[in-house]
Scaffold this motif. Structure first.
Motif, PDB file in Angstrom:
ATOM      1  N   LYS A  37    -122.430 -12.996   4.631  1.00 56.83           N
ATOM      2  CA  LYS A  37    -122.280 -14.249   3.701  1.00 56.83           C
ATOM      3  C   LYS A  37    -121.244 -14.069   2.446  1.00 56.83           C
ATOM      4  O   LYS A  37    -120.428 -14.936   2.268  1.00 56.83           O
ATOM      5  CB  LYS A  37    -123.563 -14.853   3.201  1.00 56.83           C
ATOM      6  CG  LYS A  37    -124.504 -15.367   4.339  1.00 56.83           C
ATOM      7  CD  LYS A  37    -125.777 -15.940   3.879  1.00 56.83           C
ATOM      8  CE  LYS A  37    -126.735 -16.441   4.745  1.00 56.83           C
ATOM      9  NZ  LYS A  37    -127.799 -17.002   4.330  1.00 56.83           N
ATOM     10  N   THR A  38    -121.432 -13.042   2.053  1.00 63.65           N
ATOM     11  CA  THR A  38    -120.170 -12.495   0.788  1.00 63.65           C
ATOM     12  C   THR A  38    -118.976 -12.377   1.345  1.00 63.65           C
ATOM     13  O   THR A  38    -117.993 -12.642   0.640  1.00 63.65           O
ATOM     14  CB  THR A  38    -120.901 -11.130   0.226  1.00 63.65           C
ATOM     15  OG1 THR A  38    -122.208 -11.386  -0.255  1.00 63.65           O
ATOM     16  CG2 THR A  38    -119.919 -10.925  -0.982  1.00 63.65           C
ATOM     17  N   THR A  56    -113.239 -17.538   1.889  1.00 63.91           N
ATOM     18  CA  THR A  56    -113.094 -18.953   1.410  1.00 63.91           C
ATOM     19  C   THR A  56    -112.314 -19.046   0.230  1.00 63.91           C
ATOM     20  O   THR A  56    -111.484 -19.824   0.010  1.00 63.91           O
ATOM     21  CB  THR A  56    -114.216 -19.585   1.288  1.00 63.91           C
ATOM     22  OG1 THR A  56    -115.041 -19.858   2.595  1.00 63.91           O
ATOM     23  CG2 THR A  56    -114.214 -21.150   0.812  1.00 63.91           C
ATOM     24  N   ALA A  57    -112.643 -18.244  -0.770  1.00 56.98           N
ATOM     25  CA  ALA A  57    -111.732 -18.202  -2.194  1.00 56.98           C
ATOM     26  C   ALA A  57    -110.372 -17.894  -1.728  1.00 56.98           C
ATOM     27  O   ALA A  57    -109.195 -18.389  -2.531  1.00 56.98           O
ATOM     28  CB  ALA A  57    -112.567 -16.995  -2.871  1.00 56.98           C
ATOM     29  N   GLN A  58    -110.039 -16.797  -0.798  1.00 55.98           N
ATOM     30  CA  GLN A  58    -108.719 -16.475  -0.812  1.00 55.98           C
ATOM     31  C   GLN A  58    -107.832 -17.834  -0.071  1.00 55.98           C
ATOM     32  O   GLN A  58    -106.617 -17.911  -0.617  1.00 55.98           O
ATOM     33  CB  GLN A  58    -108.531 -15.363   0.473  1.00 55.98           C
ATOM     34  CG  GLN A  58    -107.122 -15.012   0.959  1.00 55.98           C
ATOM     35  CD  GLN A  58    -107.339 -14.084   2.399  1.00 55.98           C
ATOM     36  OE1 GLN A  58    -107.909 -12.944   2.085  1.00 55.98           O
ATOM     37  NE2 GLN A  58    -106.753 -14.262   3.365  1.00 55.98           N
ATOM     38  N   LEU A  59    -108.508 -18.608   0.743  1.00 58.14           N
ATOM     39  CA  LEU A  59    -107.852 -19.844   1.307  1.00 58.14           C
ATOM     40  C   LEU A  59    -107.484 -20.671   0.236  1.00 58.14           C
ATOM     41  O   LEU A  59    -106.529 -21.589   0.231  1.00 58.14           O
ATOM     42  CB  LEU A  59    -108.371 -20.252   2.552  1.00 58.14           C
ATOM     43  CG  LEU A  59    -108.629 -19.370   3.657  1.00 58.14           C
ATOM     44  CD1 LEU A  59    -109.658 -19.956   4.668  1.00 58.14           C
ATOM     45  CD2 LEU A  59    -107.361 -19.271   4.274  1.00 58.14           C
ATOM     46  N   THR A  81    -101.749 -16.195  12.295  1.00 60.18           N
ATOM     47  CA  THR A  81    -102.350 -14.945  13.075  1.00 60.18           C
ATOM     48  C   THR A  81    -102.994 -14.155  12.364  1.00 60.18           C
ATOM     49  O   THR A  81    -104.213 -13.787  12.923  1.00 60.18           O
ATOM     50  CB  THR A  81    -100.985 -14.242  13.479  1.00 60.18           C
ATOM     51  OG1 THR A  81    -100.128 -15.097  14.108  1.00 60.18           O
ATOM     52  CG2 THR A  81    -101.463 -13.070  14.211  1.00 60.18           C
ATOM     53  N   GLU A  82    -102.678 -14.042  11.146  1.00 61.90           N
ATOM     54  CA  GLU A  82    -103.828 -13.237  10.345  1.00 61.90           C
ATOM     55  C   GLU A  82    -105.054 -13.864  10.116  1.00 61.90           C
ATOM     56  O   GLU A  82    -106.213 -13.395   9.832  1.00 61.90           O
ATOM     57  CB  GLU A  82    -103.097 -12.764   8.960  1.00 61.90           C
ATOM     58  CG  GLU A  82    -103.809 -12.153   8.047  1.00 61.90           C
ATOM     59  CD  GLU A  82    -103.424 -11.944   6.429  1.00 61.90           C
ATOM     60  OE1 GLU A  82    -104.216 -11.411   5.684  1.00 61.90           O
ATOM     61  OE2 GLU A  82    -102.147 -12.264   6.374  1.00 61.90           O
ATOM     62  N   TYR A  83    -105.178 -15.292   9.846  1.00 60.63           N
ATOM     63  CA  TYR A  83    -106.235 -16.150   9.760  1.00 60.63           C
ATOM     64  C   TYR A  83    -107.110 -16.114  10.760  1.00 60.63           C
ATOM     65  O   TYR A  83    -108.461 -15.839  10.409  1.00 60.63           O
ATOM     66  CB  TYR A  83    -105.613 -17.468   9.284  1.00 60.63           C
ATOM     67  CG  TYR A  83    -107.033 -18.335   9.207  1.00 60.63           C
ATOM     68  CD1 TYR A  83    -107.937 -18.491   7.799  1.00 60.63           C
ATOM     69  CD2 TYR A  83    -107.413 -19.364  10.049  1.00 60.63           C
ATOM     70  CE1 TYR A  83    -108.889 -19.147   7.939  1.00 60.63           C
ATOM     71  CE2 TYR A  83    -108.200 -20.273   9.738  1.00 60.63           C
ATOM     72  CZ  TYR A  83    -109.073 -20.454   8.781  1.00 60.63           C
ATOM     73  OH  TYR A  83    -110.055 -21.130   8.400  1.00 60.63           O
ATOM     74  N   GLN A 101    -112.758 -11.424  13.051  1.00 63.82           N
ATOM     75  CA  GLN A 101    -113.518 -10.347  12.275  1.00 63.82           C
ATOM     76  C   GLN A 101    -114.783 -10.879  11.741  1.00 63.82           C
ATOM     77  O   GLN A 101    -115.747 -10.223  11.945  1.00 63.82           O
ATOM     78  CB  GLN A 101    -112.564  -9.661  11.283  1.00 63.82           C
ATOM     79  CG  GLN A 101    -113.229  -8.448  10.339  1.00 63.82           C
ATOM     80  CD  GLN A 101    -112.188  -7.939   9.593  1.00 63.82           C
ATOM     81  OE1 GLN A 101    -111.776  -8.792   8.577  1.00 63.82           O
ATOM     82  NE2 GLN A 101    -112.268  -6.755   9.176  1.00 63.82           N
ATOM     83  N   PHE A 102    -114.964 -11.980  11.037  1.00 64.16           N
ATOM     84  CA  PHE A 102    -116.148 -12.694  10.552  1.00 64.16           C
ATOM     85  C   PHE A 102    -117.003 -12.881  11.601  1.00 64.16           C
ATOM     86  O   PHE A 102    -118.345 -12.464  11.761  1.00 64.16           O
ATOM     87  CB  PHE A 102    -115.727 -13.922  10.070  1.00 64.16           C
ATOM     88  CG  PHE A 102    -117.044 -14.638   9.731  1.00 64.16           C
ATOM     89  CD1 PHE A 102    -117.883 -14.289   8.668  1.00 64.16           C
ATOM     90  CD2 PHE A 102    -117.247 -15.934  10.533  1.00 64.16           C
ATOM     91  CE1 PHE A 102    -118.962 -15.093   8.576  1.00 64.16           C
ATOM     92  CE2 PHE A 102    -118.331 -16.668  10.055  1.00 64.16           C
ATOM     93  CZ  PHE A 102    -119.354 -16.380   9.295  1.00 64.16           C
TER      94      PHE A 102
END
Length: 223
Positions: free
Chosen positions: A31-32, A38-41, A53-55, A61-62
């Motif tokens: 969750k962290t 989300t903050a990055q986006l 592609t990275e997204y 990964q998540f």
């Protein structure tokens, strides 16, 4: 232009830092990790958005992280169930008699003893020791594995005190030289089963504790 470049560089560094942080959180709190992504986006540089592609890789990964957490929870549940089943199985030892190297309490009746001399022995003797390790009696026995009884008497033929005694088998060669000394076994009731970590211990009369790996035979309490 320089301002945009600086912003882009700062954002790229922030993205790299976020990615490393996400990797360090694997197996911890997904969750962290999701909050960080989300903050990055939300705060990405509009002139240099996150590559699709990275997204996609981060989402994968998540997903893997979430699956790992669920797997760990499932494994914990399975371990708990397995431990409960093990304890239930170990409870079946209670009320049985086990043959093991241990002291026996003499209370006026002969004590059954199982002796296993050295296979190469020319002569063998059963040594009876009191609770202090002092020799009480010494009896000639067969050189082969055998069951016998100690009648509760000392070397002079006198009845011994009611107490705790242990037994050893001494094996000798044809020249009378001692080959080996090993403990003789007795049958004892299992009164309780205790667990310490991953190990189980069987509690015998007199507070004697033995591991299951020390037991050579099991029989019903009726013998």
């Amino acid at each position: 232009m320089s301002t945009v470049s600086a912003t882009s560089s700062s954002t790229t560094a922030g993205q790299a830092k976020t990615t490393m942080t996400a990797e360090s959180l694997l197996g911890s709190d997904f969750k962290t990790w999701l909050t960080l992504m989300t903050a990055q986006l939300r705060n990405q540089d509009p002139f240099d958005p996150v590559d699709s592609t990275e997204y996609t890789a981060q989402l994968a990964q998540f997903s893997a992280l979430e699956q790992q957490v669920h797997t760990n929870d499932l494994l914990s549940d399975l371990i708990t169930v397995s431990a409960s089943n093990d304890m239930a199985g170990m409870a079946e030892w209670i009320g049985k008699e086990v043959r093991v190297v241990a002291p026996a309490d003499y209370a006026g009746t002969p004590v059954p003893v199982h002796a296993s001399p050295d296979p190469t022995a020319y002569r063998a003797e059963l040594v009876v020791l009191d609770r202090y390790g002092t020799e009480v009696n010494r009896l000639m026995i067969n050189t082969g594995e055998s069951d016998l009884e100690w009648n509760g008497r000392d070397a002079a033929g006198h009845d011994v005190a009611w107490s705790r005694y242990s037994f050893e088998v001494e094996s000798f060669d044809s020249d009378g030289e001692l080959i080996s000394t090993r403990g003789a076994e007795i049958y004892a009731d299992v009164l309780e089963v205790q667990k310490s970590g991953d190990l189980y211990a069987l509690m015998l009369p007199g507070g004697v504790s033995v591991g299951t790996e020390e037991i050579s035979a099991v029989r019903s309490a009726e013998g």
